[in-house]
Structures are given as C-alpha cells and as structure tokens.
Design an enzyme around this catalytic site. Structure first.
Site, PDB file in Angstrom:
ATOM      1  CE1 TYR A  63      -3.346  -2.838   0.245  1.00  0.00           C
ATOM      2  CE2 TYR A  63      -3.549  -2.218   2.662  1.00  0.00           C
ATOM      3  CZ  TYR A  63      -3.830  -3.232   1.273  1.00  0.00           C
ATOM      4  OH  TYR A  63      -4.659  -4.001   1.770  1.00  0.00           O
ATOM      5  CG  PHE A 213     -13.592  -4.324  -1.250  1.00  0.00           C
ATOM      6  CD1 PHE A 213     -12.591  -3.315  -0.980  1.00  0.00           C
ATOM      7  CD2 PHE A 213     -13.359  -5.088  -2.527  1.00  0.00           C
ATOM      8  CE1 PHE A 213     -11.537  -3.139  -2.093  1.00  0.00           C
ATOM      9  CE2 PHE A 213     -12.291  -4.776  -3.441  1.00  0.00           C
ATOM     10  CZ  PHE A 213     -11.505  -3.740  -3.085  1.00  0.00           C
ATOM     11  N   PRO A 214     -15.599  -4.468   3.313  1.00  0.00           N
ATOM     12  CG  PRO A 214     -15.148  -3.575   5.449  1.00  0.00           C
ATOM     13  CD  PRO A 214     -14.367  -3.898   4.267  1.00  0.00           C
ATOM     14  N   GLY A 217     -15.901  -1.049  -0.433  1.00  0.00           N
ATOM     15  CA  GLY A 217     -14.350  -0.532  -1.231  1.00  0.00           C
ATOM     16  C   GLY A 217     -14.437   0.496  -1.735  1.00  0.00           C
ATOM     17  CB  THR A 219     -18.202   0.362  -6.031  1.00  0.00           C
ATOM     18  OG1 THR A 219     -17.196   0.179  -7.088  1.00  0.00           O
ATOM     19  CG2 THR A 219     -19.284   0.992  -6.648  1.00  0.00           C
ATOM     20  CG  LEU A 221     -21.836  -2.024   0.558  1.00  0.00           C
ATOM     21  CD1 LEU A 221     -22.301  -2.312   2.035  1.00  0.00           C
ATOM     22  CD2 LEU A 221     -22.364  -2.953  -0.240  1.00  0.00           C
TER      23      LEU A 221
HETATM   24  N1  LIG Z   1      -6.763  -8.780   1.101  1.00  0.00           N
HETATM   25  C1  LIG Z   1      -7.098  -7.995  -0.171  1.00  0.00           C
HETATM   26  O1  LIG Z   1      -6.896  -8.207  -1.219  1.00  0.00           O
HETATM   27  C2  LIG Z   1      -7.583  -6.644   0.136  1.00  0.00           C
HETATM   28  C3  LIG Z   1      -8.217  -5.838  -0.740  1.00  0.00           C
HETATM   29  C4  LIG Z   1      -8.588  -4.671  -0.480  1.00  0.00           C
HETATM   30  C5  LIG Z   1      -8.691  -4.099   0.837  1.00  0.00           C
HETATM   31  N2  LIG Z   1      -8.142  -4.870   1.871  1.00  0.00           N
HETATM   32  C6  LIG Z   1      -8.083  -4.481   3.399  1.00  0.00           C
HETATM   33  O2  LIG Z   1      -9.538  -4.478   3.620  1.00  0.00           O
HETATM   34  C7  LIG Z   1      -9.402  -3.006   4.395  1.00  0.00           C
HETATM   35  C8  LIG Z   1     -10.798  -2.558   4.032  1.00  0.00           C
HETATM   36  O3  LIG Z   1     -11.207  -2.541   2.769  1.00  0.00           O
HETATM   37  P1  LIG Z   1     -11.321  -1.010   1.853  1.00  0.00           P
HETATM   38  O4  LIG Z   1     -10.782   0.018   2.818  1.00  0.00           O
HETATM   39  O5  LIG Z   1     -10.627  -1.294   0.490  1.00  0.00           O
HETATM   40  O6  LIG Z   1     -12.971  -1.055   1.758  1.00  0.00           O
HETATM   41  P2  LIG Z   1     -14.108  -0.410   2.699  1.00  0.00           P
HETATM   42  O7  LIG Z   1     -13.754  -0.634   3.939  1.00  0.00           O
HETATM   43  O8  LIG Z   1     -15.079  -1.415   2.146  1.00  0.00           O
HETATM   44  O9  LIG Z   1     -14.625   0.983   2.052  1.00  0.00           O
HETATM   45  C9  LIG Z   1     -13.505   2.090   2.331  1.00  0.00           C
HETATM   46  C10 LIG Z   1     -14.269   3.087   1.495  1.00  0.00           C
HETATM   47  O10 LIG Z   1     -15.387   3.373   2.141  1.00  0.00           O
HETATM   48  C11 LIG Z   1     -15.329   4.872   2.701  1.00  0.00           C
HETATM   49  N3  LIG Z   1     -16.005   4.880   4.193  1.00  0.00           N
HETATM   50  C12 LIG Z   1     -15.499   4.364   4.941  1.00  0.00           C
HETATM   51  N4  LIG Z   1     -16.237   4.847   6.181  1.00  0.00           N
HETATM   52  C13 LIG Z   1     -17.266   5.463   5.779  1.00  0.00           C
HETATM   53  C14 LIG Z   1     -18.449   5.901   6.318  1.00  0.00           C
HETATM   54  N5  LIG Z   1     -18.653   5.835   7.705  1.00  0.00           N
HETATM   55  N6  LIG Z   1     -19.182   6.678   5.506  1.00  0.00           N
HETATM   56  C15 LIG Z   1     -19.073   6.733   4.151  1.00  0.00           C
HETATM   57  N7  LIG Z   1     -18.139   6.412   3.371  1.00  0.00           N
HETATM   58  C16 LIG Z   1     -16.941   5.838   4.228  1.00  0.00           C
HETATM   59  C17 LIG Z   1     -14.038   5.292   2.476  1.00  0.00           C
HETATM   60  O11 LIG Z   1     -13.573   6.716   2.158  1.00  0.00           O
HETATM   61  P3  LIG Z   1     -13.173   7.746   3.312  1.00  0.00           P
HETATM   62  O12 LIG Z   1     -11.714   7.506   3.483  1.00  0.00           O
HETATM   63  O13 LIG Z   1     -13.474   8.929   2.577  1.00  0.00           O
HETATM   64  O14 LIG Z   1     -13.910   7.393   4.502  1.00  0.00           O
HETATM   65  C18 LIG Z   1     -13.493   4.441   1.230  1.00  0.00           C
HETATM   66  O15 LIG Z   1     -13.817   5.022   0.344  1.00  0.00           O
HETATM   67  C19 LIG Z   1      -8.557  -2.170   3.710  1.00  0.00           C
HETATM   68  O16 LIG Z   1      -8.144  -1.093   4.462  1.00  0.00           O
HETATM   69  C20 LIG Z   1      -7.324  -3.163   3.480  1.00  0.00           C
HETATM   70  O17 LIG Z   1      -6.764  -3.191   4.949  1.00  0.00           O
HETATM   71  C21 LIG Z   1      -7.684  -6.158   1.527  1.00  0.00           C
END
Ligand SMILES: NC(=O)c1ccc[n+]([C@@H]2O[C@H](COP(=O)([O-])OP(=O)(O)OC[C@H]3O[C@@H](n4cnc5c(N)ncnc54)[C@H](OP(=O)(O)O)[C@@H]3O)[C@@H](O)[C@H]2O)c1
Length: 296
Positions: A63, A213-214, A217, A219, A221
């Site tokens: 990252y 992507f809980p 991610g 996009t 939800l």
């Molecule tokens: N193993 C793998 O292949 C893999 C792949 C992807 C991710 N990951 C891990 O999984 C973690 C979570 O995934 P992710 O961060 O990609 O996706 P996510 O947690 O599903 O969503 C993050 C997105 O949602 C927004 N967000 C977060 N909280 C919010 C809220 N309360 N209201 C509105 N928007 C909100 C964030 O924007 P803001 O920054 O503006 O809040 C960001 O754009 C990552 O941090 C990473 O550590 C692992």
C-alpha cells in the site's frame, strides 16, 4: 472520542482482538499509490482508532508502496502490547501503480523484510499470503510453493501466524496441510456473498474470516433497502452494513477502511447497533443468496 465495546473480541491464535478493527489501505494516496493528501489526518485516524480501543489493524507494505506501513509506524510506534498488526504479501507495485504478482521465494522473503523494516518490528504478528492467480478474484492454483516459503519464514521466527487472502476453499484446505492457518481474508459484504458457505465452515473450524471491502471498497454499498433500514434505526447505511457483518457469524472480524476521523467514529459506533430479526430478514433480501442463520 468514542470507545468501542471491548467485550466483543475474538481469539486470533494467541492474540485477543476486538471484532471491530481498522483497515489501513485508505491511508495511502489515490489508487493506494503514493503519499496521502493529508498526512496529519492519516496519523490522526490511526491514533484515534487505537485510543478508541481498536487493537487489530490490517495493512500491507504494497500500500503506497511502503507509505501505509511507514504512517502506521510514525503514528503508533512503540506499539501497545495488545495491538495486532496483520499484513499481507505477494504483490509489488509498478511505477504506474499497477499490481504485480510477486510470489517467488525471493519476493516473499523481501516482502517480509520490507514489512519488518517499515513497521519497525522484529516479528510480524500475522502475515496473509494473498493469492495472485487472479488479481481481483479467488482463482484455483496451487499455493504450496509460496506458502512453504512463508512457513519457512515462520520457523525462522520472522512471522508468528499465517493467514490466506483471495483464496478458494480448495486452497484453504491445501494451505492447512502445510501450516496452521489462523485467518482468511476475502471479498465479502452485505451485497457480495460468494463466501457464505465458507464463512460457516471456517467458523466451525475456529478460523477467523476477515472480509475485505466490508463497505463495498472502491464502490461503496448503495441500496434502498439498506438506506430504509438505516433510516428506521437512526443509523447510517455504513453502520448497518457493519452491524450486519458482526451479526452474520462470530468469526467475522471487521477492518473497514477510512481516511477520515469522522467516518472512523461512525464505523466504530456500529458496534452498538442492534439489528432485529426483522431487520436481518430485510437485509438478507439485498442478495438472492440462500437465507443464513445469524450468530447472536
Ligand atoms: N486482501 C485483499 O486483497 C484486500 C483488498 C482490499 C482491501 N483490503 C483490506 O481491507 C480493508 C477494507 O477495505 P477498503 O478500505 O478497501 O474498503 P471498505 O472498508 O469497504 O470501504 C472503504 C471506502 O468507504 C469509505 N468509507 C469508510 N467509512 C465510511 C463511512 N462511515 N461513510 C461513508 N464512507 C465511508 C472510505 O472513504 P473515506 O476514506 O472517505 O472514509 C473508502 O472509500 C482495507 O483497508 C485493507 O486493509 C484487503
């Protein structure tokens, strides 16, 4: 500052982690590449997470690359004893930000060394081997060779525990014949439920399931049903999505990502949200997957 409910914990191998954790991927620049737009804000998010009780942080040295781990070190080192940092290996970044599979012995060894150096640790708590047969989705292929390398690094004392990411059930079974697997990190959320059966199976085996992507991610939800339920509960859709995951199975650990302290607070407060059986039934209709039993 809000405090998370510390009674909601999970035993991840010899570590006890809060089920509400934090994913650090959003702390790098756009496209998970380069430095963040607001360095001070990135530090603040991490410090607020830990001060609120979060003791499970997910990261990767790819990252940025390196950027996210260096920010974690700057914000939190020396680390609290109860903090578990989970990282992942098997990818490199091209000069254009592309994601390049890196599963050779040399590349995996280098990745572990890079994580140790940038996080300033002598041993990594948990390292996930992220399968890269397909960059975006689990795809079949033997993980024996790269996992054997990771198991060797574990025997050398550089890695405490091993997990898998972006994997199929067959790869998890193969992996468990090679070494102990403490967690699986795959793409899963309220609207993307390919792993429903796998989650229940892992729960029976005492293996943590950590959905990436809980919140959707890249996009986030969006669903009228989700918004309706959230509105009735006076919560936000993202809080409902996280509360649903907590309820979905006892072995699910959350690592929502955010670069904003306000979103972090909102996400951590999801741990207090109670979903009724009626709420759950309604939310289950968002996908056409078979109805699941929910953990209490
Ligand atoms: N193993 C793998 O292949 C893999 C792949 C992807 C991710 N990951 C891990 O999984 C973690 C979570 O995934 P992710 O961060 O990609 O996706 P996510 O947690 O599903 O969503 C993050 C997105 O949602 C927004 N967000 C977060 N909280 C919010 C809220 N309360 N209201 C509105 N928007 C909100 C964030 O924007 P803001 O920054 O503006 O809040 C960001 O754009 C990552 O941090 C990473 O550590 C692992």
């Amino acid at each position: 500052m809000s405090s998370i409910d510390k009674s909601r914990t999970y035993k991840l191998a010899d570590r006890v982690v809060t089920r509400l954790g934090y994913g650090a991927m959003q702390l790098a620049g756009p496209g998970v590449f380069g430095p963040p737009k607001d360095h001070a804000a990135a530090l603040a998010v991490l410090r607020e997470a830990v001060a609120s009780g979060v003791n499970h942080i997910d990261t990767a040295d790819f990252y940025g690359p390196h950027v996210t781990n260096q920010i974690i070190r700057e914000a939190l080192h020396p680390y609290r004893d109860d903090l578990t940092i989970v990282t992942k290996v098997s990818a490199l970044r091209g000069k254009d930000g592309s994601w390049i599979p890196a599963m050779s012995r040399e590349e995996l060894t280098q990745a572990v060394q890079d994580n140790l150096r940038n996080l300033r640790l002598d041993v990594l708590d948990v390292v996930n081997l992220r399968s890269m047969f397909d960059i975006h989705h689990p795809a079949e292929g033997s993980i024996e060779a790269p996992l054997t390398v990771l198991a060797d690094l574990q025997r050398q004392g550089l890695v405490r525990h091993i997990g898998l990411s972006n994997v199929t059930p067959a790869q998890i079974a193969e992996g468990r014949r090679i070494c102990d697997i403490v967690c699986v990190q795959n793409y899963y959320n309220l609207a993307h439920r390919d792993d429903d059966t796998l989650i229940d199976e892992l729960a029976r085996q005492g293996i943590a399931y950590v959905p990436f992507f809980p919140l959707g991610g890249f996009t986030p939800l969006q669903s009228n049903t989700l918004s309706d339920v959230a509105g009735r509960l006076e919560a936000t859709p993202m809080q409902v999505a996280l509360a649903w995951l907590l309820k979905r199975a006892p072995n699910i650990l959350l690592i929502p990502g955010t670069s904003s302290v306000a979103h972090l607070r909102e996400n951590l407060a999801a741990g207090q949200l109670m979903l009724s059986p009626e709420n759950l039934a309604e939310l289950d209709l968002i996908v056409s997957a078979p109805r699941q039993r929910h953990a209490s």
